[in-house]
Scaffold this active site. Structure first.
Site: not given
Ligand code: NAI
Length: 363
Positions: A125, A192, A251
């Site tokens: 983002y 991850k 998010d």
């Protein structure tokens, strides 16, 4: 002078209706707040030439606490989201999104009580993007190839995912400090790192270092892969306590958690930095309900509970939360979305302000 000075940004769409309901409920608790009402968004463009005038930022800097309604990001006007600009201008690096079950919402679960701490300033983002077909994208693709770092198809668009030590450290620290201050037991870092070694891998490494520093705090630490987190959240929502996540996963996972507790109308939030805090619901401006006195103000009102706690007015916050629980459990004077989820029909729903009246009667 009032005990607390708070900046109030009504926003647009359903914003003015739900913030007015919120303000009435907060004022009915008797807490001494002076509201500095300032406007932002597309509606002030003509007057100030910007959707986020300087005096709005200055008001929040001065008061240190703000609460807002949602603000529409118009498509195709060229200005970026006011919400993102506000978070950037004030370095509000934590997006706090608690998700807890409230009886009477018709939600699938009744045993959720967790808190998402989403990093708010970096990751995918960050807005560093290269459009497919441009000279810059081609140059970057060539550079990556020249470095021997890999091959990118020439017809690709590219978004960068920067994750820093600084950004990771402060979000994980925030999660631990929040856990301590709010009697929580566990912090889970979600990532991850098995695939994204230099971004999520760094996040995990820093999270482990921070956890080491909090080893004596009594707060347990664990880490979890994001896909497994999503599955386990749906299978065992009661397992989770405080979650620290990079921006993108934060998010997505927080909307998943809003779904666990009955939807967007129920999900409060806060954007918090070292200096200032801006409280706001997770949902947007729901344009199709604008001016209809239909929208559910619960998420906005629960955001004000977070704000009251932040201001040290925990008792007032508790009273508002209790009123919300009582009125929702009864299920009689609630908005259309709650009636629909719980009873399968909107018959008997009340409007935004009438629901707020019911809360005030139960304070
Ligand atoms: P949205 O959250 O406004 O709406 C999604 C769905 O949920 C719609 O069906 C809406 O009617 C319903 N909904 C949302 N809040 C509700 C409430 N309080 N009561 C009852 N129903 C409710 O998301 P959408 O449509 O993607 O975004 C609309 C605008 O809001 C966009 O311009 C977006 O950029 C902006 N937005 C602003 C945010 C903020 O100010 N922090 C956050 C998210 C979106």
């Amino acid at each position: 002078m009032a005990k607390h000075l708070v900046t109030l940004i009504p926003g647009d769409g359903i914003g003015p209706e739900i913030t007015s309901a919120m303000r009435r409920v907060v004022e009915a608790t008797g807490v001494d707040i002076e509201w500095d009402v300032v406007e932002a968004g597309a509606d002030v463009m003509d007057k100030y030439g910007t959707p986020l005038p300087d005096h709005v930022i200055e008001s929040i800097r001065k008061n240190k606490v703000a609460i807002k309604g949602p603000i529409t990001t118009p498509v195709g006007t060229g200005f970026r989201s006011v919400n993102v600009a506000l978070r950037k201008a004030l370095d509000l690096y934590t997006n706090l999104r608690p998700a807890f079950s409230i009886e009477g919402t018709g939600a699938r679960y009744d045993n959720v009580d967790l808190v998402i701490c989403r990093e708010n300033t970096e990751d995918l983002y960050a807005g560093i993007e290269f459009e497919q077909g441009t000279a810059d994208a081609a140059e970057l693709i060539q550079w990556v190839e020249d470095k021997g770092a890999g091959t990118i198809r020439p017809d690709s668009g590219i978004s960068l995912k920067p994750i820093s030590v600084t950004g990771s450290r402060r979000i994980v620290k925030f999660a631990f400090d929040y856990a301590i201050a709010n009697g929580r037991k566990k912090v889970t870092a979600v990532h991850k790192a098995n695939i994204l070694k230099h971004s999520d891998g760094l996040f995990l490494k820093v999270a482990r270092e921070v956890a080491e520093e909090y080893a004596d705090s009594g707060i347990e630490f664990e880490d979890y892969i994001v896909d497994a987190t999503c599955m386990q959240l749906v299978l065992h929502p009661e397992w989770w306590d405080v979650l620290a996540l990079p921006n993108l996963y934060g998010d997505i996972v927080s909307d998943l958690c809003a779904g666990l507790i009955g939807g967007l109308g129920m999900a409060p939030g806060a954007n918090i930095g070292d200096e200032c805090a801006v409280f706001e619901p997770v949902h947007g401006s729901a344009p199709k309900y604008t001016g209809k006195d239909m929208a559910n103000p619960t998420a906005e009102i629960l955001s004000s509970v977070l704000m009251l706690n932040h201001l040290g007015e925990r008792e007032a916050g508790e009273r508002v939360l209790r009123a919300v629980r009582t009125v929702l459990a009864a299920g009689e004077r609630v908005t259309y979305d709650i009636r629909r989820t719980r009873f399968g029909s909107t018959d008997g729903a009340v409007g935004t302000q009438s629901y707020a009246d019911a809360l005030i009667e139960h304070l």
